[in-house]
Design a protein around this motif. Structure first.
Motif, short mmCIF file in Angstrom:
data_model
loop_
_atom_site.label_atom_id
_atom_site.label_comp_id
_atom_site.label_asym_id
_atom_site.label_seq_id
_atom_site.Cartn_x
_atom_site.Cartn_y
_atom_site.Cartn_z
N LEU A 26 14.42 53.34 62.83
CA LEU A 26 14.04 52.71 61.56
C LEU A 26 12.73 51.91 61.61
CD1 LEU A 26 15.04 52.49 58.66
CD2 LEU A 26 16.22 50.38 59.29
N PRO A 27 12.57 50.99 62.57
CA PRO A 27 11.33 50.19 62.58
C PRO A 27 10.09 51.05 62.81
CG PRO A 27 12.97 49.28 64.09
CD PRO A 27 13.46 50.61 63.66
N VAL A 28 10.29 52.23 63.40
CA VAL A 28 9.15 53.11 63.66
C VAL A 28 8.79 53.87 62.38
CG1 VAL A 28 8.35 55.10 64.97
CG2 VAL A 28 9.75 53.35 66.09
N ILE A 67 9.67 53.31 59.24
CA ILE A 67 9.51 52.56 57.99
C ILE A 67 8.03 52.31 57.65
CG2 ILE A 67 9.55 50.18 58.85
CD1 ILE A 67 11.65 49.69 56.56
N VAL A 68 7.15 52.40 58.65
CA VAL A 68 5.73 52.16 58.36
C VAL A 68 5.14 53.27 57.50
CG1 VAL A 68 5.36 50.82 60.48
CG2 VAL A 68 4.85 53.27 60.46
N LEU A 124 5.27 52.73 53.65
CA LEU A 124 4.44 51.56 53.31
C LEU A 124 2.94 51.88 53.33
CD1 LEU A 124 5.17 48.52 52.76
CD2 LEU A 124 7.06 49.94 53.48
N LEU A 179 3.10 43.79 52.53
CA LEU A 179 4.10 44.72 53.06
C LEU A 179 5.44 44.51 52.35
CD1 LEU A 179 3.14 44.49 56.83
CD2 LEU A 179 2.69 46.39 55.28
N ILE A 180 5.52 44.93 51.10
CA ILE A 180 6.74 44.75 50.31
C ILE A 180 7.59 46.02 50.36
CG2 ILE A 180 7.65 44.40 47.97
CD1 ILE A 180 5.12 42.78 47.40
N PHE A 181 8.89 45.82 50.58
CA PHE A 181 9.80 46.96 50.55
C PHE A 181 10.73 46.81 49.36
CE2 PHE A 181 12.99 49.91 51.69
CZ PHE A 181 12.32 50.88 52.41
N LEU A 220 -1.86 40.83 56.34
CA LEU A 220 -0.76 41.76 56.62
C LEU A 220 -0.67 42.72 55.44
CD1 LEU A 220 2.34 40.04 58.23
CD2 LEU A 220 1.19 42.11 58.97
N ILE A 227 4.97 45.90 63.53
CA ILE A 227 4.70 45.98 62.09
C ILE A 227 5.94 46.50 61.37
CG2 ILE A 227 3.31 47.18 60.34
CD1 ILE A 227 1.02 47.04 62.51
N GLY A 228 6.61 47.48 61.99
CA GLY A 228 7.86 48.00 61.42
C GLY A 228 8.90 46.90 61.26
N TRP A 229 9.06 46.06 62.28
CA TRP A 229 10.03 44.96 62.20
C TRP A 229 9.63 43.95 61.15
CZ3 TRP A 229 14.78 45.26 63.21
CH2 TRP A 229 15.24 46.01 64.30
N THR A 230 8.32 43.73 61.02
CA THR A 230 7.86 42.81 59.98
C THR A 230 8.26 43.33 58.61
OG1 THR A 230 5.96 42.39 61.41
CG2 THR A 230 5.82 41.54 59.17
N ILE A 231 8.14 44.66 58.42
CA ILE A 231 8.51 45.25 57.13
C ILE A 231 10.02 45.13 56.90
CG2 ILE A 231 8.60 47.42 55.81
CD1 ILE A 231 6.04 48.24 57.39
N ILE A 232 10.80 45.23 57.97
CA ILE A 232 12.26 45.16 57.82
C ILE A 232 12.72 43.71 57.59
CG2 ILE A 232 14.47 45.47 59.01
CD1 ILE A 232 13.26 47.92 60.33
N GLU A 235 9.91 39.75 51.91
CA GLU A 235 10.01 40.81 50.90
C GLU A 235 10.28 42.15 51.59
OE1 GLU A 235 7.38 39.96 47.30
OE2 GLU A 235 6.15 39.37 49.00
N GLY A 236 11.00 42.07 52.68
CA GLY A 236 11.24 43.27 53.49
C GLY A 236 12.52 44.00 53.11
N LEU A 237 12.84 44.99 53.94
CA LEU A 237 13.97 45.88 53.68
C LEU A 237 15.30 45.14 53.55
CD1 LEU A 237 15.16 48.83 53.62
CD2 LEU A 237 15.36 48.64 56.09
#
Lengths: 266, 299
Positions: A26-28, A30-31, A34, A42-44, A233, B136-141, B145-147
């Motif tokens: 997932l963390p890989v 998810i970029v 975005l 970086l809003i999801f 960011l 960066i992925g973890w920051t998004i999660i 305003e993340g996952l």
């Protein structure tokens, strides 16, 4: 034993494994969505679709120059590691000599040695040599860091080569060099190519050690990305990450086709 | 006696044989020479230089040898707190990685599923992804305003976003993510080599699956857990990027402090002493592992 239908326990285990794989992926992944977002942060979930962040990469010359530095260092360091690692692997696999196990352990040390300590220590000795903030200094550091990976692949590949093929060549009159050149090297090639790919990735992604050796005017890509993230960011970093993921996927496919990824770690 | 015998057999080979043997004795040295140069100049010499700096009163322009920087690092409450936090972080990450990873390793070693190869790829592939990309992925999660906050808000569970990004546990999460594959692969390598007939014997003798696991399979796989733990622990104590990017300055660990001492405060001797303390901690763990392996092998 193999044909029995899955028991509930096995299904539970498979479900659990699926969850762990999701955690790893997932963390890989998810970029990627975005990178195409229209939002400036970086809003999801991402809104809209745009390629402006990819365009932004091109507008900032520091990313291109950092990419060039990282690629140059990776290629030069890997070439040196390849030669040094293959020669050392020949010694470790083909010969028994006093201190062999200890020496192998020392050669593998960079794998687990605290990166921050090695970073500072290398900066300490490279600085008086005038190699700080130079490609040469980065290459020196990256040879040390990639050597264990190259050595491990070369040892694994060499141990599996049937020595009777080499003996046959020598019986037929080939000298040591010709035997190596025409028998051993072709057999080693897939393993070495996998080692090369791996070493390129390790060097290209290296962060901590490079942090002490770079400076204004000389940045590697991971450090340039980190510096950027300190101030902004926005999805530019997600866009660069998406490009890097594409390159990594190619590398994984290459290794998988050549030797099978699993062999790298057993 | 025996040395005399082997000595006498060594002394008689014909001249040509001796020449061959001398060449083959020099050959490994010649093959290893470039590697010894690389490791000597790129690892041993820098660490020795760092040790020397940690014992100087000033750097550069030392006037005397002193242990005062070690005194500072090992007695100052500020440093002690950071050392404690660093080793606690590494321990927590190691334990979680072992617990989470063991069942996956079990699956990789024992399953006959046709998905097994794909699972293998799924475990290894993240290792090849840039650490910055993963941060960066973890920051998004985890971001405000993340996952996770988006999902929780959609479910109506929260009104204000949870602050998930700053602190010890977000760093733990990031480190487990980075290091879990090493743990899984180490355990799977050992589990794969265990003779399954031991477990079958325990079953036949009436042990239930839990008992069989606890008293047969687990003890036999301890070596895999140990080697995986050493890798995870040693990488965790020296890590810099994860605490700084996921801890947002709230989680000071030794790596960050060492960098600050050297780069920001330009106090190399204190930084070097802290680095040597970190190295010593790593060596102690490696030494314990070595002792454990030797005792394990003797059994």
């Amino acid at each position: 034993m193999t044909a029995s239908p899955p028991r509930p326990g096995e299904r539970l285990l498979a479900g659990y494994v699926g969850l762990v794989l999701l955690f790893l992926a997932l963390p890989v992944l998810i970029v990627i969505p975005l990178a195409f977002s229209t939002d400036a942060s970086l809003i999801f979930p991402p809104r809209g679709f745009s390629l402006k962040w990819f365009a932004n990469i091109l507008e900032r010359p520091e990313f291109a120059s950092a990419f060039r530095v990282s690629a140059t260092v990776a290629v030069v360091a890997t070439s040196i590691s390849l030669v040094v690692g293959t020669l050392a692997a020949l010694a470790f696999v083909r010969y028994r000599f006093p201190g062999r196990d200890t020496l192998l352990l020392v050669f593998m040390t960079p794998l687990i040695f605290p990166a921050i300590v090695l970073a500072a220590a290398l900066a300490l000795v490279l600085s008086p040599l005038g190699l700080l903030r130079s490609i040469a200094g980065l290459v020196c550091a990256h040879v040390v860091l990639t050597l264990p990976y190259m050595l491990r692949t070369a040892i694994a590949t060499l141990s599996e080569i049937d020595r009777s093929l080499e003996e046959a060549a020598q019986t037929l009159g080939a000298n040591r060099w010709r035997t190596f050149r025409h028998v051993t090297l072709p057999l080693l090639r897939p393993g070495l190519l996998a080692g090369i790919t791996f070493s390129l990735i390790i060097s290209f992604d290296e962060f901590t050690v490079s942090m002490f050796l770079v400076g204004p005017g000389l940045m590697t890509l991971p450090l340039e990305m980190y510096n950027y993230s300190e101030f902004t960011l926005d999805p530019t970093l997600a866009a660069i990450s998406t490009i890097l993921l594409g390159l990594t996927t190619i590398a994984i496919v290459v290794i998988e086709k050549l030797v099978g990824l699993g062999r790298q770690f057993s | 006696m025996s040395t005399a015998v082997s000595g006498s057999t060594d002394a008689v080979p014909m001249a040509s044989q001796r020449r061959v043997r001398d060449v083959s004795r020099l050959m490994p040295l010649a093959l290893l020479a470039p590697g010894i140069v690389v490791i000597g100049l790129g690892l041993v010499w820098p660490i020795a230089a760092m040790l020397a700096v940690s014992l100087q009163d000033k750097f550069p322009d030392a006037t005397r040898v002193t242990l005062e920087h070690y005194g500072t690092v090992l007695s100052d409450p500020y440093f002690l707190r950071i050392i404690g936090r660093t080793f606690a972080l590494a321990t927590v990450v190691t334990v979680i990685a072992a617990l989470v990873g063991y069942p996956v390793a079990w699956y990789l070693a024992r399953s006959n599923s046709r998905w097994k190869h794909l699972v293998f790829l799924g475990v290894i592939a993240p290792l090849m992804v840039s650490i910055i990309v993963r941060m960066i992925g973890w920051t998004i999660i985890l971001g405000n305003e993340g996952l996770i906050n988006a999902v929780l808000r959609a479910l109506g569970a929260i009104d204000e976003p949870l602050r998930l990004m700053q602190g010890f546990w977000s760093v733990v999460l990031g480190l487990v993510h980075i290091l879990l594959p090493f743990m899984i692969l180490s355990i799977a390598a050992v589990l794969g080599k265990i003779d399954r007939s031991y477990a079958e014997a325990a079953n036949i003798l009436g042990a239930n699956p839990v008992r069989t696991f606890l008293s047969v399979t687990l003890p036999l796989s301890v070596q895999g857990i140990a080697s995986g733990s050493v890798i995870v622990f040693c990488i965790s104590v020296g890590v810099f990027v994860t605490p700084i990017m996921l801890g947002r300055g709230q989680v000071a660990v030794l790596a960050i402090t060492i960098q600050e001492q050297m780069v920001v405060l330009v106090d190399w001797p204190t930084g070097a002493a802290a680095a040597m303390v970190l190295t010593a901690g790593t060596l102690v763990v490696l030494g314990l592992y070595g002792m454990f392996i030797r005792r394990h092998a003797r059994r």
